[in-house]
Design an enzyme around this catalytic site. Structure first.
Site, short mmCIF file in Angstrom:
data_model
loop_
_atom_site.label_atom_id
_atom_site.label_comp_id
_atom_site.label_asym_id
_atom_site.label_seq_id
_atom_site.Cartn_x
_atom_site.Cartn_y
_atom_site.Cartn_z
N LEU A 148 -64.04 29.47 -44.52
CA LEU A 148 -65.07 30.37 -45.04
C LEU A 148 -64.46 31.42 -45.98
CD1 LEU A 148 -68.13 30.28 -44.45
CD2 LEU A 148 -67.82 32.27 -43.00
N ILE A 151 -65.22 30.15 -51.71
CA ILE A 151 -66.08 28.99 -51.98
C ILE A 151 -66.96 28.67 -50.78
CG2 ILE A 151 -66.06 26.52 -52.55
CD1 ILE A 151 -63.47 27.08 -54.18
N GLY A 183 -62.63 20.45 -51.22
CA GLY A 183 -61.41 21.27 -51.14
C GLY A 183 -60.19 20.50 -51.60
N ARG A 184 -59.51 19.89 -50.64
CA ARG A 184 -58.35 19.06 -50.92
C ARG A 184 -58.41 17.83 -50.03
NH1 ARG A 184 -57.86 21.37 -54.95
NH2 ARG A 184 -56.16 22.66 -55.67
N ASP A 208 -65.26 14.80 -53.48
CA ASP A 208 -64.77 15.13 -54.82
C ASP A 208 -63.25 15.09 -54.86
OD1 ASP A 208 -64.95 16.02 -57.53
OD2 ASP A 208 -64.57 18.08 -56.90
N GLU A 213 -54.85 11.36 -55.16
CA GLU A 213 -55.61 11.20 -56.41
C GLU A 213 -54.71 10.69 -57.53
OE1 GLU A 213 -57.35 15.04 -57.10
OE2 GLU A 213 -58.36 14.98 -55.16
N HIS A 231 -62.71 14.52 -58.73
CA HIS A 231 -62.20 15.91 -58.65
C HIS A 231 -62.71 16.74 -59.84
CE1 HIS A 231 -58.69 18.56 -57.08
NE2 HIS A 231 -59.64 19.32 -57.59
#
Ligand code: 8YV
Length: 265
Positions: A148, A151, A183-184, A208, A213, A231
């Site tokens: 939290l 974002i 996020g990641r 995303d 990646e 992403h």
């Protein structure tokens, strides 16, 4: 200035080239040879979410003074090493918060309301042949947010407008839950996520970001309840320009001995 990531933005590159001698590490074939000949002249690194400055690179750059990252995430920078060497670090917080939060809600709607499938249904001519399956309502659904920060809070505010009860973390097992990751990749156990989706233990996912990646687990490609993005959380023209301006502003402030705009270290 050494840019360690593939050029993330044309405006950023153009503006850096106007002000500095810019080396694009990504497109240099013999990196070891390049570092050997240029290491003493490199005073700044520009990185992003895909590459930053790891311990090995920092070690090879004896005169590195600052790492200015075109990202809010700092996972590709060895902060401990930077601290040890007195290297300043800056990032691009705040300017991308709205875009990433907007995208999280967009993914939620895309998965629950099956937007991508609906589009394919119309394009493929299926609409003329039959009925489309009913979808799932988003308004009022429980939303759990892990992390939290800026974002996470922005997502919570948007989800509130959809009258969603919000919890910021839950250990309760979900059955029909939908997982959104903006996020990641490593925040989620990807093989477990794939199995849960393939076996139907999870209702759907909007992703995303991924562990490695741009490699995306191919098992996800055939799943109708999954929306996959490359992403692009912060990928609007407006936000990328603000991020680039922060990267450049931080480098200029550093070299003019002024206070950094968005320092991490
Ligand atoms: C990337 C991001 O920086 O800010 C972050 O941490 O993940 C993104 O904004 C952007 O995609 C450029 O790599």
């Amino acid at each position: 200035v050494l840019m360690t990531c593939p050029p993330p933005d044309a405006y950023l590159v153009e503006q850096l080239e106007k002000r500095f001698t810019l080396y694009k590490f990504h497109s240099i074939p013999d990196k070891a040879h390049f570092l050997n000949s240029n290491k003493a002249s490199i005073r700044a690194v520009v990185g992003s979410a895909s590459a930053g400055a790891d311990a090995q690179l920092i070690h090879q750059l004896p005169n590195l003074e600052i790492v200015s990252s075109f990202s809010v995430g700092l996972d590709k920078i060895d902060l401990a090493k930077c601290k040890e060497r007195g290297i300043r670090v800056t990032y691009t917080p705040d300017v991308l918060t709205d875009d990433v939060a907007d995208l999280a809600i967009g993914l939620m709607l895309a998965v629950l309301r099956r937007l991508c499938q609906s589009d394919r249904y119309v394009r493929s001519g299926q609409w003329k042949k039959g009925d489309f399956k009913l979808t799932t309502k988003f308004t009022g659904k429980s939303v759990g947010i892990i992390g939290l920060g800026r974002i996470g809070l922005a997502i919570a505010k948007r989800a509130e407008a959809f009258r969603c009860p919000i919890s910021y973390y839950t250990r309760t097992e979900k059955s029909d839950g939908v997982l959104i990751n903006i996020g990641r990749g490593p925040h989620v156990d990807e093989p477990e996520l794939v199995s849960a989706l393939v076996e139907g233990r999870l209702g759907g996912a909007g992703l995303d970001v991924f562990q490695d990646e741009p490699i995306v687990p191919e098992e996800l490609f055939g799943l109708e309840n999954v929306v996959l993005l490359p992403h692009v959380g912060s990928g609007t023209m407006e936000t990328r320009k603000e991020m680039a301006d922060l990267v450049i502003g931080n480098l200029e402030a550093h070299f003019l001995n002024r206070p950094l705009l968005t320092p991490v270290l």
